[in-house]
Design an enzyme around this catalytic site. Structure first.
Site, short mmCIF file in Angstrom:
data_model
loop_
_atom_site.label_atom_id
_atom_site.label_comp_id
_atom_site.label_asym_id
_atom_site.label_seq_id
_atom_site.Cartn_x
_atom_site.Cartn_y
_atom_site.Cartn_z
N PRO A 2 0.83 -1.21 0.00
CA PRO A 2 0.00 0.00 0.00
C PRO A 2 0.86 1.25 0.00
O PRO A 2 1.84 1.35 0.74
CB PRO A 2 -0.80 -0.12 1.29
N GLU A 3 0.48 2.21 -0.83
CA GLU A 3 1.22 3.46 -0.93
C GLU A 3 0.33 4.61 -0.47
O GLU A 3 -0.73 4.38 0.13
CB GLU A 3 1.72 3.65 -2.36
N LYS A 58 3.39 6.30 4.18
CA LYS A 58 2.68 5.03 4.08
C LYS A 58 2.19 4.54 5.44
O LYS A 58 1.69 3.42 5.56
CB LYS A 58 3.57 3.96 3.46
N HIS A 92 -7.18 -15.66 11.11
CA HIS A 92 -6.36 -15.26 9.97
C HIS A 92 -5.91 -13.81 10.07
O HIS A 92 -5.14 -13.35 9.23
CB HIS A 92 -7.12 -15.47 8.66
N ARG A 111 2.53 -9.94 8.16
CA ARG A 111 3.70 -10.81 8.30
C ARG A 111 4.97 -9.98 8.34
O ARG A 111 5.93 -10.30 9.03
CB ARG A 111 3.75 -11.81 7.15
N ARG A 260 13.95 -3.31 -7.97
CA ARG A 260 12.55 -2.90 -8.03
C ARG A 260 11.96 -3.16 -9.41
O ARG A 260 12.63 -3.01 -10.42
CB ARG A 260 12.39 -1.41 -7.70
#
Length: 272
Positions: A2-3, A58, A92, A111, A260
């Protein structure tokens, strides 16, 4: 990952849902996602009230009524859900915060990401290396030109450097470069005044378009959220390898640059 548009989209949705709400329950299914022993983290948060939600690059900062902050960084694969239940089994989700209205905020995919309870001073210290927000009123064209002229790396790596500007990552750096008609591998400090001004306006144009379209992530925050992920179909180059450029028809090219992903049109972006 996510940005800025995705995190701002989360912030704008969460603010009216959480501000003034009391945390009544805390579930932690993964101790490594937080920064305190589970019992201490839980005890410290129960009965705390969320005052407001702030975005910094972010990161999201949940301001609490005891002066502490919850600092969230979703990193790669993280996402949020809010409602009576999450779209997956509770086990979860790494962390779940339940509020006085009986609804819960679910933190998934943590994670690599984290939700840390820290002091206001620690938050300032932890985020002090971040560069200005692309929407900061102090980031004038002149200030941007000065910052860019001091960078020695490639344009894409400069745009994704959080110390240069906070909030831009792989997806939007490519989209910005395409909109500005600049090759992402060009040396950032070699852009002339015209190209720099074009880049400056492209940054805000692309980020604004992405925010208004709900970003490119595909995890809606609530059952009523129909906007999230709307930018997926608006990407001009990102993740479109070998597809035709919308402007010239040339196949979009994929390369890697310092590890990248890099997507660009070799015909429209010839400046390298």
């Amino acid at each position: 990952m996510p940005e800025l548009p995705e995190m701002e989209h989360y912030r704008s949705q969460l603010s009216p849902l959480l501000c003034g709400q009391k945390i009544t329950g805390v579930t932690v299914n993964r101790a490594a996602s937080i920064n305190e022993p589970i019992d201490e983290f839980t005890a410290a948060l129960v009965n705390r009230i969320v005052l407001f939600v702030e975005r910094r690059g972010k990161n999201l900062l949940f301001h609490l009524d005891d002066g502490h902050r919850l600092l969230l960084h979703l990193m790669l694969g993280g996402w949020l859900a809010y409602g009576e239940e999450g779209p997956k089994k509770d086990s979860h989700f790494q962390v779940i915060l339940t509020f006085g209205d009986g609804l819960s905020l679910y933190f998934g995919g943590l994670r690599l990401g984290y939700l840390h309870r820290i002091t206001a001073k620690a938050a300032i210290e932890q985020l002090k290396e971040l560069g200005p927000d692309p929407y900061d009123a102090r980031l004038t064209l002149e200030a941007f030109q000065k910052r860019l002229g001091q960078k020695k790396g490639k344009l894409k790596t400069t745009l994704t450097d959080q110390r240069f500007l906070a909030g831009i990552g792989n997806c939007y750096s490519d989209e910005i470069c395409f909109h500005a008609k600049l090759h992402p591998a060009i040396a950032a400090n070699t852009l002339d005044a015209t190209a720099t001004e074009r880049l400056y306006h492209s940054i805000r144009h692309v980020l604004t378009e992405a925010k208004e379209a709900g970003g490119y992530m595909e995890h809606p925050l609530t059952a009523e959220d129909t906007l999230t992920g709307g930018y997926n179909n608006l990407c001009k180059v990102y993740d479109r390898m070998d597809e035709a450029c919308y402007e010239c028809g040339t196949p979009i090219k994929f390369e890697t640059l310092t590890g990248r992903k890099m997507f660009f049109c070799p015909q429209c972006q010839k400046d390298s």
